[in-house]
Motif scaffolding. Structure first.
Motif, PDB file in Angstrom:
ATOM      1  N   SER A 135       0.811  -1.223   0.000  1.00 40.22           N
ATOM      2  CA  SER A 135       0.000   0.000   0.000  1.00 40.22           C
ATOM      3  C   SER A 135       0.839   1.266   0.000  1.00 40.22           C
ATOM      4  O   SER A 135       0.397   2.302  -0.515  1.00 40.22           O
ATOM      5  CB  SER A 135      -0.969   0.002   1.186  1.00 40.22           C
ATOM      6  N   GLY A 136       2.039   1.214   0.566  1.00 40.09           N
ATOM      7  CA  GLY A 136       2.904   2.393   0.578  1.00 40.09           C
ATOM      8  C   GLY A 136       3.339   2.834  -0.809  1.00 40.09           C
ATOM      9  O   GLY A 136       3.825   3.953  -0.995  1.00 40.09           O
ATOM     10  N   TYR A 184      -6.527   0.390   4.298  1.00 41.12           N
ATOM     11  CA  TYR A 184      -6.304   0.880   5.656  1.00 41.12           C
ATOM     12  C   TYR A 184      -4.856   1.263   5.874  1.00 41.12           C
ATOM     13  O   TYR A 184      -4.034   1.187   4.966  1.00 41.12           O
ATOM     14  CB  TYR A 184      -6.750  -0.145   6.707  1.00 41.12           C
ATOM     15  N   GLY A 185      -4.553   1.693   7.102  1.00 43.01           N
ATOM     16  CA  GLY A 185      -3.210   2.166   7.409  1.00 43.01           C
ATOM     17  C   GLY A 185      -3.069   3.648   7.107  1.00 43.01           C
ATOM     18  O   GLY A 185      -4.039   4.364   6.863  1.00 43.01           O
ATOM     19  N   ASN A 186      -1.823   4.122   7.114  1.00 46.04           N
ATOM     20  CA  ASN A 186      -1.554   5.543   6.895  1.00 46.04           C
ATOM     21  C   ASN A 186      -1.879   5.986   5.476  1.00 46.04           C
ATOM     22  O   ASN A 186      -2.020   7.173   5.204  1.00 46.04           O
ATOM     23  CB  ASN A 186      -0.071   5.843   7.179  1.00 46.04           C
ATOM     24  N   PHE A 200       5.873   0.986  14.954  1.00 48.76           N
ATOM     25  CA  PHE A 200       5.606   0.530  13.598  1.00 48.76           C
ATOM     26  C   PHE A 200       4.292   1.119  13.117  1.00 48.76           C
ATOM     27  O   PHE A 200       3.411   1.462  13.906  1.00 48.76           O
ATOM     28  CB  PHE A 200       5.539  -1.002  13.542  1.00 48.76           C
ATOM     29  N   SER A 201       4.179   1.263  11.817  1.00 52.98           N
ATOM     30  CA  SER A 201       2.931   1.769  11.242  1.00 52.98           C
ATOM     31  C   SER A 201       1.993   0.597  10.979  1.00 52.98           C
ATOM     32  O   SER A 201       2.412  -0.570  10.974  1.00 52.98           O
ATOM     33  CB  SER A 201       3.212   2.504   9.929  1.00 52.98           C
ATOM     34  N   PHE A 202       0.743   0.914  10.739  1.00 45.81           N
ATOM     35  CA  PHE A 202      -0.263  -0.106  10.496  1.00 45.81           C
ATOM     36  C   PHE A 202       0.083  -0.931   9.254  1.00 45.81           C
ATOM     37  O   PHE A 202       0.034  -2.151   9.261  1.00 45.81           O
ATOM     38  CB  PHE A 202      -1.635   0.552  10.330  1.00 45.81           C
ATOM     39  N   HIS A 203       0.471  -0.244   8.165  1.00 49.69           N
ATOM     40  CA  HIS A 203       0.742  -1.013   6.959  1.00 49.69           C
ATOM     41  C   HIS A 203       2.053  -1.776   7.032  1.00 49.69           C
ATOM     42  O   HIS A 203       2.243  -2.759   6.332  1.00 49.69           O
ATOM     43  CB  HIS A 203       0.653  -0.145   5.685  1.00 49.69           C
ATOM     44  N   GLU A 204       2.996  -1.362   7.912  1.00 45.47           N
ATOM     45  CA  GLU A 204       4.208  -2.164   8.133  1.00 45.47           C
ATOM     46  C   GLU A 204       3.845  -3.498   8.784  1.00 45.47           C
ATOM     47  O   GLU A 204       4.427  -4.535   8.464  1.00 45.47           O
ATOM     48  CB  GLU A 204       5.198  -1.397   9.013  1.00 45.47           C
ATOM     49  N   LEU A 205       2.860  -3.464   9.694  1.00 46.70           N
ATOM     50  CA  LEU A 205       2.407  -4.698  10.330  1.00 46.70           C
ATOM     51  C   LEU A 205       1.632  -5.557   9.334  1.00 46.70           C
ATOM     52  O   LEU A 205       1.806  -6.781   9.294  1.00 46.70           O
ATOM     53  CB  LEU A 205       1.530  -4.368  11.543  1.00 46.70           C
ATOM     54  N   LYS A 211       5.137  11.962  10.230  1.00 50.38           N
ATOM     55  CA  LYS A 211       3.816  12.604  10.166  1.00 50.38           C
ATOM     56  C   LYS A 211       2.703  11.560  10.046  1.00 50.38           C
ATOM     57  O   LYS A 211       1.787  11.673   9.239  1.00 50.38           O
ATOM     58  CB  LYS A 211       3.736  13.558   8.963  1.00 50.38           C
ATOM     59  N   SER A 212       2.786  10.535  10.880  1.00 50.43           N
ATOM     60  CA  SER A 212       1.801   9.446  10.777  1.00 50.43           C
ATOM     61  C   SER A 212       1.564   8.798  12.143  1.00 50.43           C
ATOM     62  O   SER A 212       2.345   8.993  13.087  1.00 50.43           O
ATOM     63  CB  SER A 212       2.301   8.386   9.787  1.00 50.43           C
ATOM     64  N   ILE A 213       0.482   8.020  12.211  1.00 54.92           N
ATOM     65  CA  ILE A 213       0.162   7.273  13.420  1.00 54.92           C
ATOM     66  C   ILE A 213       1.030   6.024  13.472  1.00 54.92           C
ATOM     67  O   ILE A 213       1.159   5.291  12.479  1.00 54.92           O
ATOM     68  CB  ILE A 213      -1.326   6.869  13.446  1.00 54.92           C
ATOM     69  N   LYS A 214       1.612   5.763  14.655  1.00 45.29           N
ATOM     70  CA  LYS A 214       2.395   4.542  14.836  1.00 45.29           C
ATOM     71  C   LYS A 214       1.950   3.844  16.116  1.00 45.29           C
ATOM     72  O   LYS A 214       1.255   4.419  16.959  1.00 45.29           O
ATOM     73  CB  LYS A 214       3.888   4.844  14.871  1.00 45.29           C
TER      74      LYS A 214
END
Length: 505
Positions: free
Chosen positions: A45-46, A83-85, A460-465, A498-501
């Motif tokens: 997704s990134g 989903y994710g950032n 970690f970010s949501f999409h990293e997980l 600049k993101s939720i982790k």
């Protein structure tokens, strides 16, 4: 479908599932490294950023594809992050490629793909408002399938897309010219600054920085525990646009603050802060009248105001004349940090008369004021262009951007053609899936185990997980929500990205 917005009477409100088929991807078993040494492009997704994807960060094997829920989507497919950032971001595939489970592919039938793409851009806020999930709201395939879509005759869709791209092309040219003007204005600022000191050629001296300051030190060499409230704890990232961002900086307790203040990590009023680590060369004059402390990446300079004005030193430290010294070692190799002892030895070109220093500062500030006014005007015009883009899209999907012709295919006929094509496609896919090897489902690791293995003591970010997980969308979302509700994961805003982790507690 019930009409929720005004559209021409030759259009009809339908849903995405009425005109397209959506499907999400999957992640092969990460424990099998050989799966990721293939030649099948695999999109995460990134990599979605309103672009056309022609290459990917990772490639998987046919065996990986056959052994997972991943599937290949054809060139031209429209992808959207679920989903994710990156939630809501889109891209077109410029190649055949597989995707992970955080991405949905939208395959429209007898619809101009760009018409769908521009409509989803126009409706992004509305789509995001329908996100589900308590811990990390996401766009489920159900939400996507049930999302409303203004079906126009195909001929009118083509005219709308053509007009949108024609207008966007004109705006792109204007924006490019404005950005070029903004770049030139910023170059003028630097030229003004550099010329101001290059022209200091009478009644001047060259002195070491340490000779012009009462004290030069740096901040704390250890990071105290942060608190929700307390005294500001300033790092390099908190120095922005010649100001200190006290609103978003970290806070420490009074006990930690007093320890650091005693050790000399607290700047006084009119002291200068200079970043000597990471992003070297950020400068700010302390005009904050309350106490705070700084990290060691910031040097604290107390100018001797009988020798040098704080404002003169501030502008000189920002000039290329000084920065070229700071950013190059004696061997001429560019460096990313400067130690305190070397900083003290750097040289300043300075008029010995304080009134001459003041004259130079006044001329710089007058010039800066004029150029900054120009930059603000340019920025305002660029912002106006952004608003115009939104208006163009809004007009487009209310039918105000195109003409309607009696020769256009009726929406009723178009829907019949869509249904026929969809049915044929589903039959073909059913036959293909019957001949596809049945993969043995890999038993999913728990998310806690995956986090411990890959992100122990790290955020970690949501999409990293997502990228490390093998489970389906629904299983992943349920388990993630459970970890959040049971307070096993902490959630924070990362200023750097600049993101939720998240982090395992």
């Amino acid at each position: 479908m019930k009409k929720t917005k005004n559209i021409p009477n030759t259009w009809e409100w339908v849903t995405i599932k009425d005109i397209a088929i959506t499907s999400s991807g999957g992640t092969p078993d990460r424990n099998n490294a050989s799966y990721f040494k293939g030649d099948i492009p695999w999109v995460k997704s990134g990599e979605l950023n309103y672009n056309t994807i022609v290459q990917t960060d990772e490639y998987i094997t046919q065996e990986a594809l056959d052994s997972s829920s991943a599937k290949v989507f054809t060139k031209g497919s429209l992808l959207i992050a679920l989903y994710g950032n990156t939630v809501g971001r889109m891209a077109f595939l410029g190649i055949d490629a597989a995707t992970n489970q955080a991405i949905a592919s939208i395959k429209p039938f007898r619809i101009n793909p760009k018409y769908l793409y521009y409509y989803l851009i126009n409706s992004k806020e509305e789509l995001l408002n329908k996100r589900e999930g308590s811990a990390q709201p996401n766009i489920s395939q159900k939400v996507l399938n049930d999302f409303s879509f203004p079906l126009a005759p195909i001929e009118e869709q083509n005219r709308i897309v053509e007009r949108i791209e024609e207008l966007f092309s004109e705006l792109d040219k204007i924006t490019a010219e404005l950005n070029e003007a903004k770049t030139k204005a910023n170059l003028l600022l630097r030229a003004l600054l550099n010329n101001s000191f290059s022209n200091v050629n009478t009644y001047f001296d060259i002195r070491k920085l340490e000779d012009l300051c009462e004290n030069i030190t740096d901040g704390s060499h250890f990071s105290p525990e942060t608190t929700l409230e307390g005294f500001p704890y300033i790092t390099v990232k908190d120095v922005k646009n010649d100001r200190i961002d006290f609103e978003n900086c970290k806070k420490i307790s009074e006990e930690s603050f007093l320890k650091l203040k005693i050790s000399g990590c607290s700047p006084k009023f009119n002291d200068l802060l200079f970043s000597k680590d990471g992003t070297v060369g950020k400068v700010v004059i302390n005009d904050y009248k309350s106490d705070f402390v700084v990290l060691s990446s910031l040097a604290i300079l107390t100018p001797n105001q009988n020798k040098i004005l704080p404002q003169y030193l501030f502008y000189y430290l920002k000039s290329d004349l000084f920065l070229n010294q700071a950013l190059n070692s004696k061997r001429g190799v560019a460096i990313k940090r400067i130690v305190l002892r070397d900083l003290k030895k750097l040289k300043i070109k300075i008029p010995t008369n304080l009134n001459t220093q003041l004259d130079i500062v006044t001329k710089i500030e007058e010039g800066f004021s004029n150029i900054n006014t120009l930059i603000e005007e340019i920025a305002s015009k660029i912002h106006s262009n952004d608003n115009l883009i939104k208006k163009i899209l809004k007009d487009a999907f209310q039918g105000n951007l195109s003409s309607r012709l009696n020769t256009d295919t009726s929406v009723k006929i178009l829907l019949d053609e869509i249904n026929t094509e969809k049915t044929e496609y589903l039959v073909q896919q059913h036959e293909i899936n019957k001949s596809r090897p049945k993969f043995k489902k890999v038993e999913s690791e728990s998310l806690v185990h995956i986090i411990k293995k890959n992100f122990m003591s790290k955020s970690f970010s949501f999409h990293e997980l997502v990228d490390k997980a093998i489970t389906t969308n629904s299983e992943f979302e349920k388990e993630f929500d459970l970890l959040m509700s049971e307070n096993i994961l902490s959630k924070m805003y990362d200023e750097k990205s600049k993101s939720i982790k998240f982090r395992l507690k």
